[in-house]
Scaffold this motif. Structure first.
Motif, PDB file in Angstrom:
ATOM      1  N   THR A  51       0.531  -0.913   0.294  1.00  0.00           N
ATOM      2  CA  THR A  51      -0.062  -0.178  -0.008  1.00  0.00           C
ATOM      3  C   THR A  51       0.661   1.647  -0.030  1.00  0.00           C
ATOM      4  O   THR A  51       0.476   2.053  -1.003  1.00  0.00           O
ATOM      5  CB  THR A  51      -0.761   0.348   1.196  1.00  0.00           C
ATOM      6  N   ALA A  52       1.625   1.111   0.825  1.00  0.00           N
ATOM      7  CA  ALA A  52       2.807   2.223   0.377  1.00  0.00           C
ATOM      8  C   ALA A  52       3.568   2.283  -0.177  1.00  0.00           C
ATOM      9  O   ALA A  52       3.414   3.784  -0.839  1.00  0.00           O
ATOM     10  CB  ALA A  52       4.155   2.316   2.211  1.00  0.00           C
ATOM     11  N   PHE A  53       4.080   1.776  -0.872  1.00  0.00           N
ATOM     12  CA  PHE A  53       4.567   0.823  -2.428  1.00  0.00           C
ATOM     13  C   PHE A  53       3.367   1.691  -3.415  1.00  0.00           C
ATOM     14  O   PHE A  53       4.076   2.897  -4.450  1.00  0.00           O
ATOM     15  CB  PHE A  53       4.980   0.215  -3.343  1.00  0.00           C
ATOM     16  N   LEU A  54       2.246   1.965  -3.488  1.00  0.00           N
ATOM     17  CA  LEU A  54       1.115   2.033  -4.442  1.00  0.00           C
ATOM     18  C   LEU A  54       1.108   3.903  -4.278  1.00  0.00           C
ATOM     19  O   LEU A  54       0.645   4.269  -5.596  1.00  0.00           O
ATOM     20  CB  LEU A  54       0.307   1.673  -3.650  1.00  0.00           C
ATOM     21  N   HIS A  55       1.650   4.378  -3.401  1.00  0.00           N
ATOM     22  CA  HIS A  55       1.113   5.733  -2.925  1.00  0.00           C
ATOM     23  C   HIS A  55       2.302   5.914  -3.387  1.00  0.00           C
ATOM     24  O   HIS A  55       2.606   6.852  -4.052  1.00  0.00           O
ATOM     25  CB  HIS A  55       0.449   5.947  -1.333  1.00  0.00           C
ATOM     26  N   SER A  56       3.439   5.955  -3.165  1.00  0.00           N
ATOM     27  CA  SER A  56       5.075   6.468  -3.105  1.00  0.00           C
ATOM     28  C   SER A  56       5.302   6.656  -5.024  1.00  0.00           C
ATOM     29  O   SER A  56       6.011   7.550  -4.574  1.00  0.00           O
ATOM     30  CB  SER A  56       6.259   5.401  -2.330  1.00  0.00           C
ATOM     31  N   ILE A  57       4.999   5.504  -5.369  1.00  0.00           N
ATOM     32  CA  ILE A  57       4.699   5.183  -7.118  1.00  0.00           C
ATOM     33  C   ILE A  57       4.878   6.509  -7.553  1.00  0.00           C
ATOM     34  O   ILE A  57       5.209   7.114  -8.994  1.00  0.00           O
ATOM     35  CB  ILE A  57       4.809   4.660  -7.277  1.00  0.00           C
ATOM     36  N   GLN A  58       4.000   7.008  -7.260  1.00  0.00           N
ATOM     37  CA  GLN A  58       2.645   7.991  -7.529  1.00  0.00           C
ATOM     38  C   GLN A  58       3.970   9.751  -7.487  1.00  0.00           C
ATOM     39  O   GLN A  58       4.092  10.659  -8.599  1.00  0.00           O
ATOM     40  CB  GLN A  58       1.471   8.840  -7.139  1.00  0.00           C
ATOM     41  N   ASN A  82       1.823   9.811   4.675  1.00  0.00           N
ATOM     42  CA  ASN A  82       1.166   7.949   4.297  1.00  0.00           C
ATOM     43  C   ASN A  82       2.443   7.101   4.630  1.00  0.00           C
ATOM     44  O   ASN A  82       2.244   5.364   5.204  1.00  0.00           O
ATOM     45  CB  ASN A  82       0.206   8.691   3.448  1.00  0.00           C
ATOM     46  N   ASN A  83       4.144   6.947   4.279  1.00  0.00           N
ATOM     47  CA  ASN A  83       4.370   5.849   3.984  1.00  0.00           C
ATOM     48  C   ASN A  83       4.975   5.808   5.208  1.00  0.00           C
ATOM     49  O   ASN A  83       5.407   4.485   5.307  1.00  0.00           O
ATOM     50  CB  ASN A  83       5.502   6.646   2.968  1.00  0.00           C
ATOM     51  N   LEU A  84       5.174   6.933   5.589  1.00  0.00           N
ATOM     52  CA  LEU A  84       6.233   6.068   7.538  1.00  0.00           C
ATOM     53  C   LEU A  84       4.984   6.057   8.315  1.00  0.00           C
ATOM     54  O   LEU A  84       5.466   5.657   8.721  1.00  0.00           O
ATOM     55  CB  LEU A  84       6.608   8.045   7.619  1.00  0.00           C
ATOM     56  N   ILE A  85       3.930   6.020   8.088  1.00  0.00           N
ATOM     57  CA  ILE A  85       2.433   6.198   8.995  1.00  0.00           C
ATOM     58  C   ILE A  85       2.726   4.373   8.530  1.00  0.00           C
ATOM     59  O   ILE A  85       2.069   3.608  10.356  1.00  0.00           O
ATOM     60  CB  ILE A  85       1.523   6.354   9.159  1.00  0.00           C
ATOM     61  N   LEU A  86       2.503   3.580   7.500  1.00  0.00           N
ATOM     62  CA  LEU A  86       2.168   2.327   7.161  1.00  0.00           C
ATOM     63  C   LEU A  86       3.525   1.733   7.231  1.00  0.00           C
ATOM     64  O   LEU A  86       3.388   0.661   8.015  1.00  0.00           O
ATOM     65  CB  LEU A  86       1.732   2.520   5.219  1.00  0.00           C
ATOM     66  N   LEU A  87       4.811   2.417   7.201  1.00  0.00           N
ATOM     67  CA  LEU A  87       6.199   1.113   7.567  1.00  0.00           C
ATOM     68  C   LEU A  87       6.346   1.440   9.485  1.00  0.00           C
ATOM     69  O   LEU A  87       6.360   0.364   9.619  1.00  0.00           O
ATOM     70  CB  LEU A  87       6.870   2.182   7.194  1.00  0.00           C
ATOM     71  N   GLY A  88       5.527   2.614  10.193  1.00  0.00           N
ATOM     72  CA  GLY A  88       5.533   2.538  11.653  1.00  0.00           C
ATOM     73  C   GLY A  88       4.549   0.800  11.783  1.00  0.00           C
ATOM     74  O   GLY A  88       4.739   0.802  12.305  1.00  0.00           O
ATOM     75  N   ALA A  89       3.367   1.257  11.179  1.00  0.00           N
ATOM     76  CA  ALA A  89       2.551   0.339  11.234  1.00  0.00           C
ATOM     77  C   ALA A  89       3.642  -1.304  11.501  1.00  0.00           C
ATOM     78  O   ALA A  89       2.632  -1.994  11.958  1.00  0.00           O
ATOM     79  CB  ALA A  89       1.400   0.317  10.807  1.00  0.00           C
ATOM     80  N   THR A  90       3.800  -0.983  10.196  1.00  0.00           N
ATOM     81  CA  THR A  90       4.388  -2.297   9.546  1.00  0.00           C
ATOM     82  C   THR A  90       5.212  -2.982  10.610  1.00  0.00           C
ATOM     83  O   THR A  90       5.555  -4.432  11.301  1.00  0.00           O
ATOM     84  CB  THR A  90       5.076  -2.619   8.780  1.00  0.00           C
ATOM     85  N   PHE A  91       6.443  -1.798  11.205  1.00  0.00           N
ATOM     86  CA  PHE A  91       7.256  -2.341  12.048  1.00  0.00           C
ATOM     87  C   PHE A  91       6.410  -3.256  12.959  1.00  0.00           C
ATOM     88  O   PHE A  91       6.989  -3.676  14.013  1.00  0.00           O
ATOM     89  CB  PHE A  91       7.997  -0.915  12.839  1.00  0.00           C
ATOM     90  N   ALA A  92       5.287  -2.220  13.943  1.00  0.00           N
ATOM     91  CA  ALA A  92       4.877  -2.479  14.883  1.00  0.00           C
ATOM     92  C   ALA A  92       3.705  -3.892  14.751  1.00  0.00           C
ATOM     93  O   ALA A  92       3.672  -4.686  16.013  1.00  0.00           O
ATOM     94  CB  ALA A  92       4.020  -1.285  15.183  1.00  0.00           C
ATOM     95  N   VAL A  93       3.342  -4.133  14.197  1.00  0.00           N
ATOM     96  CA  VAL A  93       2.736  -6.138  13.269  1.00  0.00           C
ATOM     97  C   VAL A  93       3.860  -6.814  14.180  1.00  0.00           C
ATOM     98  O   VAL A  93       3.862  -8.039  14.295  1.00  0.00           O
ATOM     99  CB  VAL A  93       2.406  -5.547  12.432  1.00  0.00           C
ATOM    100  N   LEU A  94       5.384  -5.755  12.794  1.00  0.00           N
ATOM    101  CA  LEU A  94       6.270  -7.296  12.628  1.00  0.00           C
ATOM    102  C   LEU A  94       7.193  -7.409  14.524  1.00  0.00           C
ATOM    103  O   LEU A  94       7.269  -8.415  14.855  1.00  0.00           O
ATOM    104  CB  LEU A  94       7.454  -6.466  11.778  1.00  0.00           C
TER     105      LEU A  94
END
Length: 686
Positions: A256-263, A355-367
């Motif tokens: 999801t982060a990638f789909l947004h950042s490529i724009q 948006n990307n930083l938050i999604l990666l924050g969620a990724t780190f928390a879940v991981l």
């Protein structure tokens, strides 16, 4: 067929390795003949994978219990439907299924690029065959060969796990695997771009649909899994932050982060290193999800038996991919510099970065929460685990921030938002959001997180509705079309943008459903036949449940049941009869634990969920007519159905965004550059 299938696996490995070498050599030497051979190897591996998979299915359909895999995951009386799904029901077959899907996508990617993007294809073929080689090595040398034979042939198999004998489990795993494997194609093109030095946005444009396709399957796979948990696990929930659930969520977050950042890279030439990092990370997380399930290192309802050998092989592969990726990015770092810089925090670029930083924050928390048991055991010798409260506490504020950015990002201006842009785009949505919160407060809602979620959902939905309304009105005025025709043409003209908005609508509906969780009601009562229990809905409805009695079913060989105890309940809602519902306890043959089947009645705004919580099963199964007392758990769950509705909307939006534009295809075809058009300019929002 089974002998042919095993032979196909052994042939596929050298073909894959040979093609891998030819692919990289062809790219290095710029030799078309080597590249062509590598591409033919991709087709050959796919063909051989099909033969191997058919061989496994054949062993299931013909009850070949001399094979370890069939003996442990099937039985003579298992339904044909579930015998076919045996291909991915266990560790060995699912690894072969992974290979089958991966080689299928690899063949499609090679075929669709046979006359274009030729400078990428040697390395793309080489990378794809590297990954197929890895899975072939695992299948053949990690003690997980699905064609391994036993030293004797048992009369019958152990049967399939009862929890997997559900139609959602025949759909959920393949959908997730499709999502995992489809992302291999963008990863292969990213590696090719790093190797051949073509580091502009072209590899992103080429693989945009593949990224969307992967995200589409991951999203639906996750939602299908939630539905399976809701129907089959019998506890009334749909997400438990189980390690394997989390493993499927991780690549979805980074994709999801990638789909947004490529724009940002397509439109502003920024975040090139970031996008390379995201595509490598997402691919690694798809492998990690497979590793977590197949290694069994973390306990979960989804994991297979613990296999240290396969765990070490997966860890070695992931480490190698990570190291190679880092080296390539560092080698190309001078050519990955951004063309522009962020000019203001009040801009679309900033919104997407947040948006990307938050999604990666969620990724780190879940991981972190998922791996904590392994980490703590490795460091202290004591396993420490965190449960749903940790994940909910961490991810709730993250989810709310994402929800807010879902509304802000698409309409705030590029580069720098003016005061006029902010007022024009956000004054009305903010007012609607605040009014929604105030209205709910006046109506008696007091849960802060839920109120904020409903307010933000109203804020985002208002922005989306206004965007559709403005676009339709403008088109109707310019083209002289009716409102409905203008609306359809508006979407058709820019499917990526408007499909994305529809995806956002689906996500908002799902968030709204989650926000209703504080109003779930649960009732527990023990009843004798003829007695009634009452369940009050938070929406004002009254359910009256009359316990009609029990029935038993012993040794049902056709249904593979050792025993089955069914409670019959008739239900009225506000005095109107809804019919009768059943809920049961059952024990499958060869199973270690009994399972619970629930009764569910869905309405647009809430679900009634009935569970047979407890009964004196020993006396009931002995035929004691006096042992009819049963304890029921009844839940009333507002807005649960909106999760599935949101999933359907999300699916519709994804399909629209992926659907090829007829106009663009005609233009591309006329110029001979189909699919190679440059970055699509997004609206400024100002």
């Amino acid at each position: 067929m089974n002998v042919l299938g095993e032979l196909a696996l052994w042939i596929a490995l050298p073909v894959s390795l040979f093609g891998m070498v030819l692919g990289f050599a062809g790219g290095r030497a710029r030799r078309g003949d080597l590249t062509l051979s590598a591409e033919r190897s991709v087709y050959a591996v796919f063909f051989l994978s099909v033969i191997a998979s058919l061989g496994v299915v054949d062993t299931f359909l013909n009850d070949r219990f001399e094979y370890w895999y069939v003996a442990n995951y099937s039985s003579r009386n298992l339904e044909t439907f579930f015998k076919v799904s045996g291909l991915w029901a266990g560790q060995r077959g699912s690894l072969l299924f992974w290979l089958l899907l991966l080689s299928c996508f690899a063949a499609i990617a090679v075929f669709s690029n046979r006359k274009k993007n030729r400078e990428f294809m040697p390395y793309v073929a080489g990378t794809l065959l590297t990954i197929t080689s890895f899975f072939l090595v695992v299948l053949l040398f990690a003690d997980v060969n699905p064609f391994e034979k036993l030293t004797f042939t048992p009369a019958d198999g152990s049967g399939l796990n009862p929890q997997l004998q559900n139609y959602w489990m025949t759909i959920h795993p393949p959908t997730l695997y499709l999502g995992f494997t489809a992302f291999t194609v963008p990863f292969a093109f990213a590696v090719a771009a790093l190797l051949n030095g073509r580091l502009d946005a072209r590899w992103i444009v080429i693989t945009r649909k593949w990224t969307l396709l992967s995200w589409f399957f991951l999203s639906n796979g996750i939602i299908f899994g939630m539905r399976w948990a809701y129907e089959e696990l019998g506890w009334g929930g749909y997400w438990f932050w189980d390690p394997v659930e989390n493993a499927s969520l991780l690549p979805w977050l980074t994709a999801t982060a990638f789909l947004h950042s490529i724009q940002i890279q397509e439109n502003r030439g920024m975040l090139k290193v970031w996008n390379m990092g995201l595509v490598i990370l997402t691919f690694l997380l798809t492998i990690f999800a497979t590793f977590l399930t197949r290694s069994g290192l973390i306990e979960s309802v989804h994991t297979f038996a613990q296999e240290l050998k396969i765990a070490y092989i997966f860890l070695g592969f992931m480490s190698s991919i990570l190291m190679v990726g880092l080296v390539l990015v560092l080698y190309r770092l001078p050519r990955l510099k951004s063309d522009n810089q962020i000019e203001s925090f009040l801009s679309r670029e900033s919104a997407f970065v947040f948006n990307n930083l938050i999604l990666l924050g969620a990724t780190f928390a879940v991981l972190w929460g998922t791996l904590l048991p392994l980490i703590s055991e490795g460091l202290t010798g004591q396993e420490i685990a965190v449960g749903p409260p940790f994940f909910n506490r961490v991810n709730l504020p993250i989810g709310l921030a994402l929800l807010a950015l879902m509304g802000i990002g698409p309409v705030i201006a590029w580069r720098r938002a003016s005061r006029r842009n902010l007022v024009r785009n956000f004054l009305r949505p903010v007012s609607v959001g605040l009014a929604t919160m105030l209205g709910l407060w006046i109506g008696g809602a007091r849960h802060a997180m839920a109120l904020v979620t409903f307010g933000l959902a109203a804020f985002v939905m208002t922005i989306i509705v206004v965007e559709f309304w403005k676009g339709t009105r403008a088109r109707a005025r310019i083209e002289g079309e009716g409102a409905f025709k203008a609306f359809l043409h508006l979407i058709a003209r820019n499917r990526r943008r408007w499909g994305g908005y529809i995806v956002h609508v689906g996500v908002v509906v799902i968030f709204t459903a989650f926000a209703a969780a504080p109003w779930y009601q649960e009732f527990l009562q023990t009843l004798e036949p003829g007695e009634v229990m009452v369940a009050e809905s938070p929406l004002g409805h009254t359910y009256e449940l009359t316990y009609e009695g029990l029935s038993t079913n012993i040794r049902d060989l056709e249904r593979n049941l050792d025993w089955q105890v069914t409670a019959l309940v008739s239900v009225q809602r506000d005095g109107e009869p809804l019919g009768t519902f059943t809920t049961e306890k059952r024990m499958h043959m060869n199973a270690e634990q009994m399972s619970t089947e629930v009764g569910i009645q869905s309405f647009p705004l809430e679900d009634l969920y009935i569970i047979l919580a407890d009964a004196d099963l020993g006396r009931i199964l002995q035929g004691d007519a006096a042992a009819q007392s049963v304890t029921f758990t009844v839940m009333v769950k507002p807005l649960v159905g909106w999760i599935w509705a949101g999933g359907l909307i999300l699916t519709l939006g994804s399909l629209i965004a992926m659907w090829p534009s007829a106009e663009r295809l005609r233009t591309a075809s006329s110029t001979g550059r189909a699919g190679m058009s440059g970055a699509e300019a997004l609206p400024t929002g100002d």
